[in-house]
Scaffold this motif. Sequence first.
Motif, PDB file in Angstrom:
ATOM      1  N   UNK A  97     -26.933  -4.408 -25.512  1.00 35.76           N
ATOM      2  CA  UNK A  97     -25.684  -3.653 -25.598  1.00 35.76           C
ATOM      3  C   UNK A  97     -24.476  -4.591 -25.701  1.00 35.76           C
ATOM      4  N   UNK A  98     -24.457  -5.642 -24.878  1.00 36.53           N
ATOM      5  CA  UNK A  98     -23.293  -6.530 -24.835  1.00 36.53           C
ATOM      6  C   UNK A  98     -23.200  -7.460 -26.032  1.00 36.53           C
ATOM      7  N   UNK A  99     -24.340  -7.731 -26.668  1.00 36.02           N
ATOM      8  CA  UNK A  99     -24.331  -8.641 -27.819  1.00 36.02           C
ATOM      9  C   UNK A  99     -24.404  -7.913 -29.152  1.00 36.02           C
ATOM     10  N   UNK A 100     -24.622  -6.600 -29.099  1.00 30.50           N
ATOM     11  CA  UNK A 100     -24.717  -5.834 -30.340  1.00 30.50           C
ATOM     12  C   UNK A 100     -26.048  -5.987 -31.055  1.00 30.50           C
ATOM     13  N   UNK A 101     -27.050  -6.537 -30.361  1.00 26.41           N
ATOM     14  CA  UNK A 101     -28.374  -6.704 -30.965  1.00 26.41           C
ATOM     15  C   UNK A 101     -29.178  -5.416 -30.836  1.00 26.41           C
ATOM     16  N   UNK A 102     -29.969  -5.105 -31.853  1.00 26.21           N
ATOM     17  CA  UNK A 102     -30.851  -3.940 -31.769  1.00 26.21           C
ATOM     18  C   UNK A 102     -32.267  -4.336 -31.364  1.00 26.21           C
ATOM     19  N   UNK A 103     -32.570  -5.647 -31.459  1.00 21.46           N
ATOM     20  CA  UNK A 103     -33.900  -6.148 -31.101  1.00 21.46           C
ATOM     21  C   UNK A 103     -33.772  -7.527 -30.469  1.00 21.46           C
ATOM     22  N   UNK A 104     -34.709  -7.830 -29.587  1.00 23.69           N
ATOM     23  CA  UNK A 104     -34.794  -9.173 -29.006  1.00 23.69           C
ATOM     24  C   UNK A 104     -36.221  -9.680 -29.138  1.00 23.69           C
ATOM     25  N   UNK A 105     -36.419 -10.844 -29.768  1.00 17.89           N
ATOM     26  CA  UNK A 105     -37.754 -11.449 -29.765  1.00 17.89           C
ATOM     27  C   UNK A 105     -38.152 -11.784 -28.323  1.00 17.89           C
ATOM     28  N   UNK A 106     -39.412 -11.598 -27.997  1.00 17.91           N
ATOM     29  CA  UNK A 106     -39.914 -11.936 -26.663  1.00 17.91           C
ATOM     30  C   UNK A 106     -40.776 -13.189 -26.798  1.00 17.91           C
ATOM     31  N   UNK A 107     -40.436 -14.216 -26.038  1.00 17.75           N
ATOM     32  CA  UNK A 107     -41.131 -15.505 -26.167  1.00 17.75           C
ATOM     33  C   UNK A 107     -41.768 -15.918 -24.852  1.00 17.75           C
ATOM     34  N   UNK A 108     -42.755 -16.827 -24.951  1.00 19.17           N
ATOM     35  CA  UNK A 108     -43.345 -17.390 -23.741  1.00 19.17           C
ATOM     36  C   UNK A 108     -42.614 -18.676 -23.377  1.00 19.17           C
ATOM     37  N   UNK A 109     -43.151 -19.399 -22.390  1.00 20.38           N
ATOM     38  CA  UNK A 109     -42.465 -20.594 -21.900  1.00 20.38           C
ATOM     39  C   UNK A 109     -42.384 -21.716 -22.934  1.00 20.38           C
ATOM     40  N   UNK A 110     -43.202 -21.638 -23.976  1.00 17.52           N
ATOM     41  CA  UNK A 110     -43.172 -22.661 -25.032  1.00 17.52           C
ATOM     42  C   UNK A 110     -42.340 -22.247 -26.241  1.00 17.52           C
ATOM     43  N   UNK A 111     -41.761 -21.055 -26.156  1.00 13.53           N
ATOM     44  CA  UNK A 111     -40.955 -20.575 -27.263  1.00 13.53           C
ATOM     45  C   UNK A 111     -41.748 -19.840 -28.321  1.00 13.53           C
ATOM     46  N   UNK A 112     -43.020 -19.568 -28.030  1.00 10.70           N
ATOM     47  CA  UNK A 112     -43.879 -18.873 -28.984  1.00 10.70           C
ATOM     48  C   UNK A 112     -43.643 -17.372 -28.908  1.00 10.70           C
ATOM     49  N   UNK A 113     -43.613 -16.729 -30.065  1.00 16.87           N
ATOM     50  CA  UNK A 113     -43.387 -15.289 -30.130  1.00 16.87           C
ATOM     51  C   UNK A 113     -44.587 -14.519 -29.583  1.00 16.87           C
ATOM     52  N   UNK A 114     -44.340 -13.607 -28.630  1.00 13.89           N
ATOM     53  CA  UNK A 114     -45.422 -12.791 -28.080  1.00 13.89           C
ATOM     54  C   UNK A 114     -45.122 -11.299 -28.213  1.00 13.89           C
ATOM     55  N   UNK A 115     -43.925 -10.967 -28.703  1.00 13.68           N
ATOM     56  CA  UNK A 115     -43.578  -9.553 -28.850  1.00 13.68           C
ATOM     57  C   UNK A 115     -42.142  -9.378 -29.276  1.00 13.68           C
ATOM     58  N   UNK A 116     -41.722  -8.131 -29.350  1.00 17.61           N
ATOM     59  CA  UNK A 116     -40.323  -7.831 -29.661  1.00 17.61           C
ATOM     60  C   UNK A 116     -39.952  -6.548 -28.929  1.00 17.61           C
ATOM     61  N   UNK A 117     -38.747  -6.514 -28.367  1.00 18.12           N
ATOM     62  CA  UNK A 117     -38.261  -5.329 -27.661  1.00 18.12           C
ATOM     63  C   UNK A 117     -37.037  -4.808 -28.395  1.00 18.12           C
TER      64      UNK A 117
END
Length: 259
Positions: free
Chosen positions: A89-109
């Motif tokens: 809401x505060x950044x105007x994003x409609x999606x956020x990539x979800x990453x693990x501790x290494x920066x690898x993509x594991x999902x999207x919210x």
Amino acid sequence: MRLKVKDYMTKDVVVVKPDQTIKEVIDLIEKTGHDGFPVIDDNGIVIGYISSRDLLRKNLDTKVKDVMSKKLIVAREHMDLRDAARVMFRTGRSKLPVIDEKGKLIGIISNTDVIRSQIERADPKKVENLRKTIESVHNVKTELKRGKIEVDRIIPTQTKVYADELRGRVYELKKGLAEPVIVIKKGGKYYLVDGHHRVVAAKKIGIDKLDAYIIEVPENVELGLEKLVRKKGIKSVRDIQVLEDATHPLVEITFKNSK
């Protein structure tokens, strides 16, 4: 029990690579209906994000890496879902990539996932309470899973649904907003506890599988639901009657309160 990003994120994420072209991204938007995609390298690390806005007035041969946003705002799977909503809401994003501790993509919210979490009746807390009740009543241990279940394998435990509510569930399924159903698995049978309108709606529009909370119980447990199903002769979703002339009780309450 607070809802976490992992409870609602999409794990099967559509992504693009940095050397793909704008033309390829546009084709992907037309194919998927999405308005943006995480950009990952060959190791699955998120290195950027490209949205439909980034494509405006760009040459079709331009590479993704030349126009993607490199200033990333991401989420973690154990992040409170409300915190993720605040960030979007505060950044105007409609999606956020979800990453693990290494920066690898594991999902999207997405903001759609946040909306879905607020309209769901089958939230993780409700399911956990049901599981504990079954364990207490039958003095057994159960196992809770989340997964896809074939609509035709589901055994309903009620015989009627309302046409007006059914139309709403059809809309939600088409928009990806419908919550998971809740089933109890015993042996090879799946007894539906919550989600009869969703199951009928899925059958109506040709959806073969539904997201579900699955509570697995030992085969030696005699469930009250089994007795009910046998008494009413229910075998499949086809045995559910759609009430065309009756209004769902919740709708009646709404009408009364609006007078």
